[in-house]
Scaffold this motif. Structure first.
Motif, PDB file in Angstrom:
ATOM      1  N   SER A 136       0.841  -1.195   0.000  1.00  0.00           N
ATOM      2  CA  SER A 136       0.000   0.000   0.000  1.00  0.00           C
ATOM      3  C   SER A 136       0.879   1.248   0.000  1.00  0.00           C
ATOM      4  CB  SER A 136      -0.932   0.009   1.214  1.00  0.00           C
ATOM      5  OG  SER A 136      -0.174   0.008   2.417  1.00  0.00           O
ATOM      6  N   LEU A 137       0.312   2.337  -0.534  1.00  0.00           N
ATOM      7  CA  LEU A 137       1.024   3.606  -0.632  1.00  0.00           C
ATOM      8  C   LEU A 137       0.290   4.663   0.190  1.00  0.00           C
ATOM      9  CD1 LEU A 137       3.198   5.465  -1.974  1.00  0.00           C
ATOM     10  CD2 LEU A 137       1.547   5.835  -3.813  1.00  0.00           C
ATOM     11  N   ARG A 138       1.052   5.418   0.971  1.00  0.00           N
ATOM     12  CA  ARG A 138       0.495   6.524   1.762  1.00  0.00           C
ATOM     13  C   ARG A 138       1.438   7.716   1.675  1.00  0.00           C
ATOM     14  NH1 ARG A 138       0.620   8.996   6.837  1.00  0.00           N
ATOM     15  NH2 ARG A 138      -1.435   9.471   7.765  1.00  0.00           N
ATOM     16  N   LEU A 139       0.963   8.808   1.076  1.00  0.00           N
ATOM     17  CA  LEU A 139       1.746  10.024   0.950  1.00  0.00           C
ATOM     18  C   LEU A 139       1.079  11.126   1.764  1.00  0.00           C
ATOM     19  CD1 LEU A 139       2.521  10.019  -2.897  1.00  0.00           C
ATOM     20  CD2 LEU A 139       3.972   9.203  -1.035  1.00  0.00           C
ATOM     21  N   GLU A 140       1.846  11.765   2.630  1.00  0.00           N
ATOM     22  CA  GLU A 140       1.316  12.836   3.473  1.00  0.00           C
ATOM     23  C   GLU A 140       1.932  14.168   3.073  1.00  0.00           C
ATOM     24  OE1 GLU A 140       0.868  14.124   8.197  1.00  0.00           O
ATOM     25  OE2 GLU A 140       1.799  12.214   7.646  1.00  0.00           O
ATOM     26  N   CYS A 141       1.075  15.154   2.817  1.00  0.00           N
ATOM     27  CA  CYS A 141       1.506  16.488   2.398  1.00  0.00           C
ATOM     28  C   CYS A 141       1.208  17.482   3.518  1.00  0.00           C
ATOM     29  CB  CYS A 141       0.791  16.882   1.113  1.00  0.00           C
ATOM     30  SG  CYS A 141       1.271  18.501   0.464  1.00  0.00           S
TER      31      CYS A 141
ATOM     32  N   THR B  38       0.002  30.502   7.528  1.00  0.00           N
ATOM     33  CA  THR B  38      -0.784  31.244   8.507  1.00  0.00           C
ATOM     34  C   THR B  38      -2.243  30.818   8.479  1.00  0.00           C
ATOM     35  OG1 THR B  38      -1.229  33.039   6.950  1.00  0.00           O
ATOM     36  CG2 THR B  38       0.744  33.231   8.319  1.00  0.00           C
ATOM     37  N   GLU B  39      -2.627  30.048   7.456  1.00  0.00           N
ATOM     38  CA  GLU B  39      -3.988  29.518   7.370  1.00  0.00           C
ATOM     39  C   GLU B  39      -3.975  28.250   6.529  1.00  0.00           C
ATOM     40  OE1 GLU B  39      -6.371  31.829   4.069  1.00  0.00           O
ATOM     41  OE2 GLU B  39      -5.324  33.263   5.354  1.00  0.00           O
ATOM     42  N   ASN B  40      -4.953  27.396   6.764  1.00  0.00           N
ATOM     43  CA  ASN B  40      -5.032  26.141   6.027  1.00  0.00           C
ATOM     44  C   ASN B  40      -5.564  26.379   4.618  1.00  0.00           C
ATOM     45  OD1 ASN B  40      -4.115  24.288   8.029  1.00  0.00           O
ATOM     46  ND2 ASN B  40      -6.058  24.523   9.101  1.00  0.00           N
ATOM     47  N   PRO B  41      -5.181  25.523   3.660  1.00  0.00           N
ATOM     48  CA  PRO B  41      -5.651  25.708   2.287  1.00  0.00           C
ATOM     49  C   PRO B  41      -7.131  25.384   2.151  1.00  0.00           C
ATOM     50  CG  PRO B  41      -4.425  23.664   2.479  1.00  0.00           C
ATOM     51  CD  PRO B  41      -4.282  24.371   3.796  1.00  0.00           C
ATOM     52  N   ALA B  42      -7.767  26.020   1.165  1.00  0.00           N
ATOM     53  CA  ALA B  42      -9.177  25.719   0.888  1.00  0.00           C
ATOM     54  C   ALA B  42      -9.319  24.336   0.269  1.00  0.00           C
ATOM     55  CB  ALA B  42      -9.760  26.775  -0.045  1.00  0.00           C
ATOM     56  N   PHE B  43      -8.311  23.906  -0.494  1.00  0.00           N
ATOM     57  CA  PHE B  43      -8.315  22.576  -1.104  1.00  0.00           C
ATOM     58  C   PHE B  43      -6.873  22.184  -1.420  1.00  0.00           C
ATOM     59  CE2 PHE B  43      -8.954  25.753  -4.431  1.00  0.00           C
ATOM     60  CZ  PHE B  43      -7.917  25.454  -5.312  1.00  0.00           C
TER      61      PHE B  43
ATOM     62  N   PHE C 128      -7.205   5.309  -5.902  1.00  0.00           N
ATOM     63  CA  PHE C 128      -6.724   6.466  -5.137  1.00  0.00           C
ATOM     64  C   PHE C 128      -7.824   7.018  -4.226  1.00  0.00           C
ATOM     65  CE2 PHE C 128      -4.005   6.634  -8.961  1.00  0.00           C
ATOM     66  CZ  PHE C 128      -2.760   6.668  -8.361  1.00  0.00           C
ATOM     67  N   SER C 129      -7.419   7.493  -3.061  1.00  0.00           N
ATOM     68  CA  SER C 129      -8.326   8.204  -2.161  1.00  0.00           C
ATOM     69  C   SER C 129      -7.541   9.295  -1.448  1.00  0.00           C
ATOM     70  CB  SER C 129      -8.958   7.253  -1.136  1.00  0.00           C
ATOM     71  OG  SER C 129      -7.977   6.707  -0.280  1.00  0.00           O
ATOM     72  N   VAL C 130      -8.197  10.452  -1.243  1.00  0.00           N
ATOM     73  CA  VAL C 130      -7.551  11.599  -0.617  1.00  0.00           C
ATOM     74  C   VAL C 130      -8.372  12.021   0.594  1.00  0.00           C
ATOM     75  CG1 VAL C 130      -6.858  14.010  -0.904  1.00  0.00           C
ATOM     76  CG2 VAL C 130      -6.564  12.405  -2.789  1.00  0.00           C
ATOM     77  N   SER C 131      -7.697  12.237   1.702  1.00  0.00           N
ATOM     78  CA  SER C 131      -8.360  12.675   2.931  1.00  0.00           C
ATOM     79  C   SER C 131      -7.520  13.764   3.578  1.00  0.00           C
ATOM     80  CB  SER C 131      -8.539  11.500   3.901  1.00  0.00           C
ATOM     81  OG  SER C 131      -7.275  10.947   4.241  1.00  0.00           O
ATOM     82  N   SER C 132      -8.150  14.533   4.457  1.00  0.00           N
ATOM     83  CA  SER C 132      -7.435  15.590   5.179  1.00  0.00           C
ATOM     84  C   SER C 132      -7.509  15.315   6.675  1.00  0.00           C
ATOM     85  CB  SER C 132      -8.040  16.967   4.871  1.00  0.00           C
ATOM     86  OG  SER C 132      -9.397  17.007   5.260  1.00  0.00           O
ATOM     87  N   VAL C 133      -6.444  15.689   7.361  1.00  0.00           N
ATOM     88  CA  VAL C 133      -6.354  15.488   8.805  1.00  0.00           C
ATOM     89  C   VAL C 133      -6.037  16.826   9.447  1.00  0.00           C
ATOM     90  CG1 VAL C 133      -5.146  14.334  10.673  1.00  0.00           C
ATOM     91  CG2 VAL C 133      -5.571  13.107   8.534  1.00  0.00           C
ATOM     92  N   THR C 134      -6.881  17.257  10.370  1.00  0.00           N
ATOM     93  CA  THR C 134      -6.670  18.509  11.094  1.00  0.00           C
ATOM     94  C   THR C 134      -6.379  18.196  12.550  1.00  0.00           C
ATOM     95  OG1 THR C 134      -8.200  19.667   9.620  1.00  0.00           O
ATOM     96  CG2 THR C 134      -7.632  20.753  11.697  1.00  0.00           C
ATOM     97  N   VAL C 135      -5.195  18.608  12.991  1.00  0.00           N
ATOM     98  CA  VAL C 135      -4.796  18.373  14.377  1.00  0.00           C
ATOM     99  C   VAL C 135      -5.217  19.568  15.211  1.00  0.00           C
ATOM    100  CG1 VAL C 135      -2.863  17.945  15.938  1.00  0.00           C
ATOM    101  CG2 VAL C 135      -2.836  17.010  13.615  1.00  0.00           C
TER     102      VAL C 135
ATOM    103  N   LEU D  67       0.779  26.228  14.173  1.00  0.00           N
ATOM    104  CA  LEU D  67       1.627  25.221  14.815  1.00  0.00           C
ATOM    105  C   LEU D  67       1.277  23.823  14.332  1.00  0.00           C
ATOM    106  CD1 LEU D  67       1.711  26.570  18.483  1.00  0.00           C
ATOM    107  CD2 LEU D  67       3.291  27.025  16.593  1.00  0.00           C
ATOM    108  N   SER D  68       0.030  23.591  13.974  1.00  0.00           N
ATOM    109  CA  SER D  68      -0.413  22.266  13.512  1.00  0.00           C
ATOM    110  C   SER D  68      -1.313  22.425  12.291  1.00  0.00           C
ATOM    111  CB  SER D  68      -1.163  21.525  14.632  1.00  0.00           C
ATOM    112  OG  SER D  68      -0.341  21.353  15.759  1.00  0.00           O
ATOM    113  N   PRO D  69      -0.716  22.745  11.141  1.00  0.00           N
ATOM    114  CA  PRO D  69      -1.535  22.902   9.934  1.00  0.00           C
ATOM    115  C   PRO D  69      -2.134  21.573   9.497  1.00  0.00           C
ATOM    116  CG  PRO D  69       0.793  22.951   9.379  1.00  0.00           C
ATOM    117  CD  PRO D  69       0.709  22.958  10.882  1.00  0.00           C
ATOM    118  N   ALA D  70      -3.235  21.653   8.762  1.00  0.00           N
ATOM    119  CA  ALA D  70      -3.899  20.448   8.274  1.00  0.00           C
ATOM    120  C   ALA D  70      -3.003  19.717   7.277  1.00  0.00           C
ATOM    121  CB  ALA D  70      -5.228  20.807   7.617  1.00  0.00           C
ATOM    122  N   SER D  71      -3.126  18.394   7.249  1.00  0.00           N
ATOM    123  CA  SER D  71      -2.370  17.562   6.320  1.00  0.00           C
ATOM    124  C   SER D  71      -3.323  16.927   5.318  1.00  0.00           C
ATOM    125  CB  SER D  71      -1.605  16.465   7.064  1.00  0.00           C
ATOM    126  OG  SER D  71      -0.662  17.015   7.955  1.00  0.00           O
ATOM    127  N   SER D  72      -2.831  16.745   4.089  1.00  0.00           N
ATOM    128  CA  SER D  72      -3.582  16.032   3.059  1.00  0.00           C
ATOM    129  C   SER D  72      -2.891  14.705   2.805  1.00  0.00           C
ATOM    130  CB  SER D  72      -3.648  16.853   1.766  1.00  0.00           C
ATOM    131  OG  SER D  72      -4.379  16.160   0.773  1.00  0.00           O
TER     132      SER D  72
END
Length: 348
Positions: free
Chosen positions: A134-139, A145-150, A168-175, A229-234
């Motif tokens: 399996s493949l997992r890429l984290e961006c 200063t702000e999280n992206p809209a997409f 393929f599937s894309v998800s976002s993680v907000t800490v 300090l904890s921007p969202a990850s895609s």
């Protein structure tokens, strides 16, 4: 720059409650909110002026600039006359003047600094992965200063955010940014304590930094970074990797510089073997399988074949068998020509 006179001691005079020389740090492509809080005790108009070209941007609630990115954000009961700049550009940096039309005219200056957020992919620039895994890429974002809209993901220039057919599937993680919440709580307590001090003490605290996070948050420079300090990850995931999934993958946030990673899909070989397989195998064949060409008096040559054995990996046997067959075909042709040449020499 003319010193600003804020009449805190005169309850009947309109004045600014926002500190002079406030600094705002905004992200390129994002939203900047330049604060201007005014306590109006008499009729007055608040205007915004860009100092580098003395462009009048707003007067009251009206925008006087042809650039529609500029807009006044007014909260009447709180006296807020903030200047909002959408889709911030590099050339937006500089000083802005919030002016109060009383006599004498009073102003405060707000400095805008523009930074560019950069995306990063964990494991870049190269990632080696076995076929069938399996493949997992984290961006992630840096200096944001702000999280992206997409966030768009591309595989070899093809967007794959919605390519479920390929897996393929894309998800976002907000800490949760607990550190910022803690800083804001500390700041709130500090502001409550400061409000109880005499005006002379409050005037000493001048250089405050503002930064935009969602609708904007206020922190002092010494208490927190202006960046998230904890921007969202895609996260891009692929359950089963096939050989054709190899190639270039690009993470492109809406408000940050994109970044790419090269994914190598391995079929049972190590990365070193994959990179040098063709070169090393052919070199060994040329070194171990020598062909001598003794010269004759008439300038001709004869080829003497030294028997050889080639050992190749099972996965590449068919490929190398075809190479060996080609070698044997060439050797057979040279042998026939040599025999014919030898017979002609013997006839003479």
């Amino acid at each position: 720059m003319t010193p600003i006179k804020n009449h805190f001691g005169d309850s009947g005079q309109s004045h600014f409650t926002t500190k002079n020389n406030t600094r705002v740090i905004a992200q390129k492509g994002g939203l900047a909110v330049l604060p201007c809080v005014v306590k109006l005790n008499s009729p007055a108009t608040v205007s915004w002026i860009r100092r580098k070209d003395f462009q009048l941007l707003t007067v009251g609630l009206s925008t006087h600039s042809s650039d529609k990115r500029f807009l006044v954000e007014h909260t009447r009961h709180m006296g807020h006359w903030s200047l909002r700049i959408k889709s911030v550009r590099e050339n937006d940096r500089g000083l802005y003047e919030c002016q109060l039309s009383i006599y004498p005219t009073e102003s405060i200056f707000v400095e805008l600094k523009v930074v560019e957020a950069v995306a990063e992919i964990v494991g870049a620039p190269d990632l080696h992965i076995d076929e069938g895994s399996s493949l997992r890429l984290e961006c992630r974002l840096k200096k944001a200063t702000e999280n992206p809209a997409f966030v768009f993901w591309y595989h070899n220039n093809k967007m794959v955010n919605y390519d479920a057919q390929e897996g393929f599937s894309v998800s976002s993680v907000t800490v949760p940014d607990t550190a910022i919440k803690s800083v804001n709580k500390t700041l709130e307590n500090s502001m409550i304590n400061t409000s109880k001090r005499p005006n002379s003490d409050r005037m000493e605290n001048k250089d405050k930094d503002y930064y935009t996070e969602n609708n904007s948050a206020l922190v002092t420079k010494s208490m927190s970074s202006p960046y998230l300090l904890s921007p969202a990850s895609s996260i891009l995931t692929l359950e089963v990797v096939h050989f054709h999934h190899a190639g270039n993958y690009t993470c492109a946030p809406s408000n940050a510089r994109s970044v790419s990673i090269t994914v190598h899909v391995l079929r049972g070989e190590s990365p070193a073997a994959m990179q040098h397989a063709n070169h090393s195998t052919l070199d060994n064949d040329n070194n171990n399988n020598s062909i001598s060409r003794p010269s004759f008096s008439n300038g001709g040559s004869c080829i003497i074949l030294t028997p050889f054995v080639v050992t190749v990996p099972d996965m590449q046997r068919k490929f190398y068998n075809s190479i060996i067959f080609a070698y044997f075909a060439k050797i057979l042709v040279y042998t026939i020509k040599s025999v014919i040449l030898l017979l002609n020499i013997l006839k003479r």
